[in-house]
Design an enzyme around this catalytic site. Structure first.
Site, PDB file in Angstrom:
ATOM      1  N   TYR A   1     150.106 125.062 -57.335  1.00  0.00           N
ATOM      2  CA  TYR A   1     150.708 124.369 -56.199  1.00  0.00           C
ATOM      3  C   TYR A   1     151.181 122.976 -56.656  1.00  0.00           C
ATOM      4  CZ  TYR A   1     150.934 122.164 -51.601  1.00  0.00           C
ATOM      5  OH  TYR A   1     151.343 121.487 -50.485  1.00  0.00           O
TER       6      TYR A   1
ATOM      7  N   LYS B   1     146.319 127.028 -44.393  1.00  0.00           N
ATOM      8  CA  LYS B   1     147.173 128.210 -44.441  1.00  0.00           C
ATOM      9  C   LYS B   1     146.514 129.379 -43.680  1.00  0.00           C
ATOM     10  CE  LYS B   1     149.422 125.268 -46.909  1.00  0.00           C
ATOM     11  NZ  LYS B   1     149.270 125.143 -48.350  1.00  0.00           N
TER      12      LYS B   1
ATOM     13  N   ARG C   1     130.342 111.139 -41.051  1.00  0.00           N
ATOM     14  CA  ARG C   1     130.867 111.339 -42.415  1.00  0.00           C
ATOM     15  C   ARG C   1     129.862 112.126 -43.254  1.00  0.00           C
ATOM     16  NH1 ARG C   1     130.031 107.669 -45.927  1.00  0.00           N
ATOM     17  NH2 ARG C   1     130.556 105.913 -44.594  1.00  0.00           N
TER      18      ARG C   1
ATOM     19  N   ASP D   1     142.108 128.681 -57.069  1.00  0.00           N
ATOM     20  CA  ASP D   1     142.706 128.416 -55.763  1.00  0.00           C
ATOM     21  C   ASP D   1     142.952 129.775 -55.104  1.00  0.00           C
ATOM     22  OD1 ASP D   1     144.459 127.849 -53.625  1.00  0.00           O
ATOM     23  OD2 ASP D   1     145.250 126.072 -54.632  1.00  0.00           O
TER      24      ASP D   1
HETATM   25  C1  PLP Z   1     149.092 124.116 -49.319  1.00  0.00           C
HETATM   26  C2  PLP Z   1     148.380 124.409 -50.574  1.00  0.00           C
HETATM   27  C3  PLP Z   1     147.522 123.466 -51.181  1.00  0.00           C
HETATM   28  C4  PLP Z   1     147.343 122.070 -50.633  1.00  0.00           C
HETATM   29  O1  PLP Z   1     146.729 122.073 -49.386  1.00  0.00           O
HETATM   30  P1  PLP Z   1     146.981 120.969 -48.241  1.00  0.00           P
HETATM   31  O2  PLP Z   1     146.107 121.471 -47.147  1.00  0.00           O
HETATM   32  O3  PLP Z   1     148.440 120.976 -47.921  1.00  0.00           O
HETATM   33  O4  PLP Z   1     146.549 119.651 -48.803  1.00  0.00           O
HETATM   34  C5  PLP Z   1     146.851 123.844 -52.335  1.00  0.00           C
HETATM   35  N1  PLP Z   1     147.015 125.062 -52.885  1.00  0.00           N
HETATM   36  C6  PLP Z   1     147.843 125.973 -52.348  1.00  0.00           C
HETATM   37  C7  PLP Z   1     147.983 127.291 -53.013  1.00  0.00           C
HETATM   38  C8  PLP Z   1     148.544 125.691 -51.186  1.00  0.00           C
HETATM   39  O5  PLP Z   1     149.373 126.611 -50.662  1.00  0.00           O
END
Ligand code: PLP
Length: 398
Positions: free
Chosen positions: A106, A208, A54, A183
């Site tokens: 998001y 992603k 961890r 983000d």
């Molecule tokens: C998918 C996504 C998230 C959240 O991420 P997870 O890995 O699903 O927890 C945050 N911001 C954006 C722009 C996303 O596409």
């Protein structure tokens, strides 16, 4: 690797930073260290700095090193999901603190702020950041309070692909000493490097494009300031929302092809967007690379490959005539695109924001924000352009 000759290019760093051949065996791909604990030489004296997974793990360290390099940061801190990374950032706040966030972040981020942070005494003001320009930052100034600690933007946004002028927002937050978080999931560091534009924390859903193969859930925060990095690293270890060694290994592997994947995602999407714009069944296309996009000039300047070529990403959304029934027909007729949520993988995905990703937003709010029932969002993968185009054409005429 021996000391690099000079600042190395994006792809070289994606393939090599933090990923030297294993000193024990010479293995070119690093071993996955699954052990949760480590033998010590003497009480408190570790062999290589590791005592418990961890707190630290070689595969996580490797991933953090390469991510920090690609974003131009001093440090990356990885998490078990994008939402965990976002939550860790908000854990730096205290009751009574205030956040200003982009109204079309998001959905999971919206939920964290409204349903997890708000009950803990952290209030959020939602605003439209497309109003903030280098010449006019009034809307942002008006939203800020003496207790505002974080400003959070997301660009391009989902599913309408609206842009935020990062440098214009940063000019305000810098002057006030407020942490600016961006983000960067949709653009990736291949297209956009927010830290260079004055952002303090880059947030990623590694799930992603960074991993790119729809088989790992992960998140990351990347910072330039070592003190903020230390604070976030402490939160990572303390709350324990860490990614597994295997997931870190897999994401590091995915990152090695990020540059070539993004080039192809962008070129195919640009061609598809042009073609969709001419299609008789389609009334509107949202893609920052199109001249018809209201922020096309900003896109050209803010979203560029590391060599300076404007690239507008792999996400496109478009409106078909006929609302939900028409969309349903199209989405059930596609054969190459897969009807699914998520994005950024090698395979093309298509979805209906109104009934899928954005279903929890009340209909009036959704429509006021421009997410109509006829809107379709596509994550364009790496298949052949011709097959994707034929697939959409057949589905639109089904
Ligand atoms: C998918 C996504 C998230 C959240 O991420 P997870 O890995 O699903 O927890 C945050 N911001 C954006 C722009 C996303 O596409």
């Amino acid at each position: 690797m021996t000391a690099p000759h000079s600042p190395q290019g994006f792809s070289t760093r994606a393939i090599h930073v933090g990923q030297d051949p294993d000193p024990v065996t010479g293995a070119v791909m690093p071993p996955v260290v699954l052990s949760t604990t480590y033998a010590q030489n003497a009480p408190g004296e570790t062999k290589a700095g590791y005592d418990y997974t961890r707190a630290g793990n070689p595969n996580r360290d490797a991933l953090e090193a390469v991510l920090a390099s690609l974003e131009g940061g001093a440090r990356a801190i990885c998490f078990g999901s994008g939402c965990a990374a976002m939550t860790a950032l908000f854990q730096t706040l205290r009751p009574g603190d205030h956040v200003v966030a982009s109204e079309d972040v998001y959905g999971g981020t919206y939920r964290i702020l409204e349903q997890v942070m708000a009950p803990m005494g952290v209030e959020t003001t939602w605003m439209d950041f497309t109003q903030v320009t280098p010449g006019n930052t009034d809307a942002l100034e008006a939203a800020l309070r003496p207790n505002t600690k974080i400003v959070l933007i997301e660009t391009p946004s989902n599913p309408l692909l609206k842009l935020v002028d990062i440098a214009a927002v940063a000019s305000v937050t810098k002057a006030r000493g407020i942490v600016l978080a961006a983000d960067n999931t949709f653009a990736t560091p291949y297209l956009q490097r927010p830290l260079d534009l004055g952002v303090d924390v880059v947030v990623h859903s590694v799930t992603k494009y960074l991993n790119g193969h729809s088989d790992v859930l992960g998140g990351a925060l990347v910072v330039k300031d070592p003190e903020l990095g230390e604070k976030l690293h402490f939160i990572q270890k303390a709350i324990g929302a860490v990614p597994s060694p295997m997931d870190c290994y897999t994401v590091a592997r995915g990152l090695k092809t990020l540059a070539v994947r993004m080039e192809r995602h962008c070129s195919t999407t640009a061609s598809l967007a042009q073609w969709l714009q001419q299609h008789p069944k389609i009334t509107h296309v949202n893609y920052p690379g199109l001249q018809s996009h209201p922020q096309h000039a900003l896109a050209q300047q803010q979203m560029q490959s590391p060599r300076g070529t404007p690239l507008a990403g792999g996400m496109v959304s478009f409106v078909v005539d006929g609302g939900t029934p028409a969309v349903t027909r199209v989405l059930q007729a596609v054969r190459v695109f897969t009807l699914a949520e998520s994005l950024g993988g090698v395979e093309s995905l298509i979805c209906h924001p109104a009934t899928m990703t954005h279903a929890t937003i009340p209909k009036e709010v959704r429509q006021a924000n421009g997410i109509s029932d006829g809107l379709i969002r596509a994550s364009v993968g790496l298949e052949d352009l011709q097959d994707l185009q034929t697939d959409l054409d057949l589905a639109l005429n089904a």
